[in-house]
Scaffold this motif. Structure first.
Motif, PDB file in Angstrom:
ATOM      1  N   GLU A 193       1.083  -1.281  -0.227  1.00  0.00           N
ATOM      2  CA  GLU A 193      -0.191   0.043   0.022  1.00  0.00           C
ATOM      3  C   GLU A 193       0.738   1.119  -0.062  1.00  0.00           C
ATOM      4  OE1 GLU A 193      -2.363  -0.614   3.389  1.00  0.00           O
ATOM      5  OE2 GLU A 193      -3.884  -2.078   2.448  1.00  0.00           O
ATOM      6  N   HIS A 194       1.929   1.359   0.626  1.00  0.00           N
ATOM      7  CA  HIS A 194       2.857   2.432   0.947  1.00  0.00           C
ATOM      8  C   HIS A 194       3.678   2.589  -0.596  1.00  0.00           C
ATOM      9  CE1 HIS A 194       5.846   5.101   2.381  1.00  0.00           C
ATOM     10  NE2 HIS A 194       6.812   4.474   1.814  1.00  0.00           N
ATOM     11  N   LEU A 195       3.730   1.587  -1.412  1.00  0.00           N
ATOM     12  CA  LEU A 195       4.399   1.357  -2.662  1.00  0.00           C
ATOM     13  C   LEU A 195       3.405   2.130  -3.683  1.00  0.00           C
ATOM     14  CD1 LEU A 195       6.978   0.505  -3.626  1.00  0.00           C
ATOM     15  CD2 LEU A 195       5.876  -1.616  -4.414  1.00  0.00           C
ATOM     16  N   ILE A 196       2.198   1.944  -3.591  1.00  0.00           N
ATOM     17  CA  ILE A 196       1.257   2.636  -4.197  1.00  0.00           C
ATOM     18  C   ILE A 196       1.174   4.094  -4.146  1.00  0.00           C
ATOM     19  CG2 ILE A 196      -1.164   2.541  -4.949  1.00  0.00           C
ATOM     20  CD1 ILE A 196      -1.309  -0.490  -4.632  1.00  0.00           C
ATOM     21  N   GLU A 197       1.209   4.274  -2.795  1.00  0.00           N
ATOM     22  CA  GLU A 197       0.886   5.552  -2.429  1.00  0.00           C
ATOM     23  C   GLU A 197       2.161   6.576  -2.732  1.00  0.00           C
ATOM     24  OE1 GLU A 197      -1.098   8.856  -0.947  1.00  0.00           O
ATOM     25  OE2 GLU A 197      -1.796   6.733  -1.093  1.00  0.00           O
ATOM     26  N   MET A 198       3.313   5.934  -2.800  1.00  0.00           N
ATOM     27  CA  MET A 198       4.637   6.790  -3.253  1.00  0.00           C
ATOM     28  C   MET A 198       4.474   7.117  -4.523  1.00  0.00           C
ATOM     29  SD  MET A 198       6.452   7.493  -0.699  1.00  0.00           S
ATOM     30  CE  MET A 198       7.981   7.897  -0.892  1.00  0.00           C
ATOM     31  N   GLU A 275      -4.356   6.856 -11.089  1.00  0.00           N
ATOM     32  CA  GLU A 275      -5.703   7.313 -11.630  1.00  0.00           C
ATOM     33  C   GLU A 275      -5.995   6.531 -12.787  1.00  0.00           C
ATOM     34  OE1 GLU A 275      -7.275   9.839 -10.040  1.00  0.00           O
ATOM     35  OE2 GLU A 275      -5.538   9.746  -8.373  1.00  0.00           O
ATOM     36  N   ALA A 276      -5.247   6.255 -13.582  1.00  0.00           N
ATOM     37  CA  ALA A 276      -5.523   5.502 -14.799  1.00  0.00           C
ATOM     38  C   ALA A 276      -5.996   4.000 -14.414  1.00  0.00           C
ATOM     39  CB  ALA A 276      -4.506   5.123 -15.819  1.00  0.00           C
ATOM     40  N   GLY A 288      -2.040  -3.070 -11.691  1.00  0.00           N
ATOM     41  CA  GLY A 288      -2.945  -4.288 -11.736  1.00  0.00           C
ATOM     42  C   GLY A 288      -2.223  -5.463 -11.113  1.00  0.00           C
ATOM     43  N   LEU A 289      -1.083  -5.616 -11.576  1.00  0.00           N
ATOM     44  CA  LEU A 289      -0.246  -6.635 -10.775  1.00  0.00           C
ATOM     45  C   LEU A 289      -0.116  -6.533  -9.230  1.00  0.00           C
ATOM     46  CD1 LEU A 289       1.417  -9.218 -10.843  1.00  0.00           C
ATOM     47  CD2 LEU A 289       3.283  -8.222 -11.581  1.00  0.00           C
ATOM     48  N   ILE A 290       0.161  -5.349  -9.076  1.00  0.00           N
ATOM     49  CA  ILE A 290       0.265  -5.070  -7.486  1.00  0.00           C
ATOM     50  C   ILE A 290      -1.093  -5.419  -6.809  1.00  0.00           C
ATOM     51  CG2 ILE A 290       0.681  -3.101  -5.630  1.00  0.00           C
ATOM     52  CD1 ILE A 290       2.788  -2.021  -7.511  1.00  0.00           C
ATOM     53  N   GLN A 291      -2.095  -5.063  -7.275  1.00  0.00           N
ATOM     54  CA  GLN A 291      -3.429  -5.139  -6.601  1.00  0.00           C
ATOM     55  C   GLN A 291      -3.764  -6.561  -6.626  1.00  0.00           C
ATOM     56  OE1 GLN A 291      -5.522  -2.570  -9.272  1.00  0.00           O
ATOM     57  NE2 GLN A 291      -5.902  -0.866  -7.861  1.00  0.00           N
ATOM     58  N   HIS A 292      -3.250  -7.285  -7.534  1.00  0.00           N
ATOM     59  CA  HIS A 292      -3.422  -8.649  -7.678  1.00  0.00           C
ATOM     60  C   HIS A 292      -2.928  -9.299  -6.740  1.00  0.00           C
ATOM     61  CE1 HIS A 292      -4.040 -12.673  -8.781  1.00  0.00           C
ATOM     62  NE2 HIS A 292      -2.576 -13.178  -8.818  1.00  0.00           N
ATOM     63  N   LEU A 293      -1.622  -9.184  -6.388  1.00  0.00           N
ATOM     64  CA  LEU A 293      -0.549  -9.433  -5.303  1.00  0.00           C
ATOM     65  C   LEU A 293      -0.975  -9.127  -3.835  1.00  0.00           C
ATOM     66  CD1 LEU A 293       2.952  -9.012  -6.909  1.00  0.00           C
ATOM     67  CD2 LEU A 293       1.872 -11.312  -6.685  1.00  0.00           C
TER      68      LEU A 293
END
Length: 297
Positions: A193-198, A275-276, A288-293
């Motif tokens: 989650e932190h990775l996504i936020e950064m 956003e995309a 997409g891959l991060i969310q799947h993981l």
């Protein structure tokens, strides 16, 4: 003034570049030094980073060596005049070592940082609890105090990405890094989650390299960081290695690592774009891959 017993990476790099200019011109230390009023021994000490060189002497040496690149000369003078006393100077005692302080100084001087990691989240994007799990499994003999000191230092290093005029940061992370199980599930969830936020920050870009990517064509088996200077000749590669210096500065190696990162980036999925990703659910990209993981943990 006595000779430096333990030159920093910045000081050694300045000497190496001056030696490179002299070697390219085919000059001996005696010949080049004599042209600018320095003994061969004095010039050798400068090239080893053991003593400083005055700007006027540096310009004279560049002229003797036939260097007409004013951007490079100005950059070398800036390096020579830096006292190297940044925040990292406060960490001048164990468990911190010279390489750690040199790395922090290098990060402060770079205009772009490109990181490739096979099995770990890059240090500049790690959460404190992820670091703690990493140190507990990788450095089991370290005391709790030393582990916290390592964490404090790494968190301080990360601030360069969010301070005024931050460098560009581009990470390519292998899918394996987000599937490692050395940390508890909750720790990995919060790390992802932190990775996504950064990635919401305009200077930070993250790509995932999936298992299906054909990385054999790159032929790189190590993780590495490219620290790009405003003057490309002064860029540096950092490769963690237990038996030799982790800093790579040879021009041919710089080109090799930079080319490898470019190829790895091309093989990786498109960058995380929060956003995309929210408007294109079927898009095959890093988000997409991060969310799947994250769902799969």
């Amino acid at each position: 003034m006595g000779l430096r017993p333990n030159p920093s990476q910045r000081q050694r790099r300045l000497g190496l570049e001056l030696r490179r200019l002299r070697d390219e011109r085919g000059l001996t230390a005696t010949k080049a030094g004599g042209e600018i009023g320095l003994s061969a021994a004095h010039l050798n000490h400068i090239e080893a980073g053991r003593t400083a060189i005055q700007p006027v002497k540096l310009r004279a040496l560049a002229d003797v060596c036939g260097c007409k690149d004013e951007r490079l000369i100005d950059a070398l003078i800036a390096i020579s005049q830096s006292n190297g006393r940044g925040w990292w100077s406060e960490y001048n005692h164990p468990p911190h070592n010279d390489d750690a302080r040199d790395l922090a100084e290098l990060e402060s001087m770079s205009v772009r940082h490109r990181a490739f990691q096979w099995v770990l989240v890059p240090g500049m994007l790690q959460t404190a609890e992820y670091m703690r799990a990493l140190f507990e499994s990788g450095e089991p003999d370290a005391s709790p105090e030393d582990q916290e000191a390592f964490i404090d230092f790494r968190l301080r290093r990360q601030r360069v990405l969010t301070e005024a005029r931050p460098p560009e940061f581009h990470a390519v992370i292998h899918e394996a890094a987000l599937r490692m199980e050395f940390a508890q599930r909750g720790v990995m969830e919060r790390q992802i989650e932190h990775l996504i936020e950064m990635t919401r920050k305009p200077n930070i870009q993250v790509q995932l390299l999936p298992f299906r990517a054909n990385v054999n064509q790159v032929r790189f088996t190590c993780s590495f960081d490219c620290y790009d200077s405003a003057v490309s000749e002064l860029s540096t590669i950092y490769v963690e290695h237990p038996a030799q210096s982790p800093f790579v500065t040879d021009q041919s190696n710089l080109a090799q690592f930079s080319d490898a990162f470019t190829k790895l980036s091309a093989l990786a999925l498109p960058p995380v774009d929060v956003e995309a990703g929210s408007s294109i659910p079927t898009r095959r990209d890093s988000l997409g891959l991060i969310q799947h993981l994250l769902y799969d943990l």
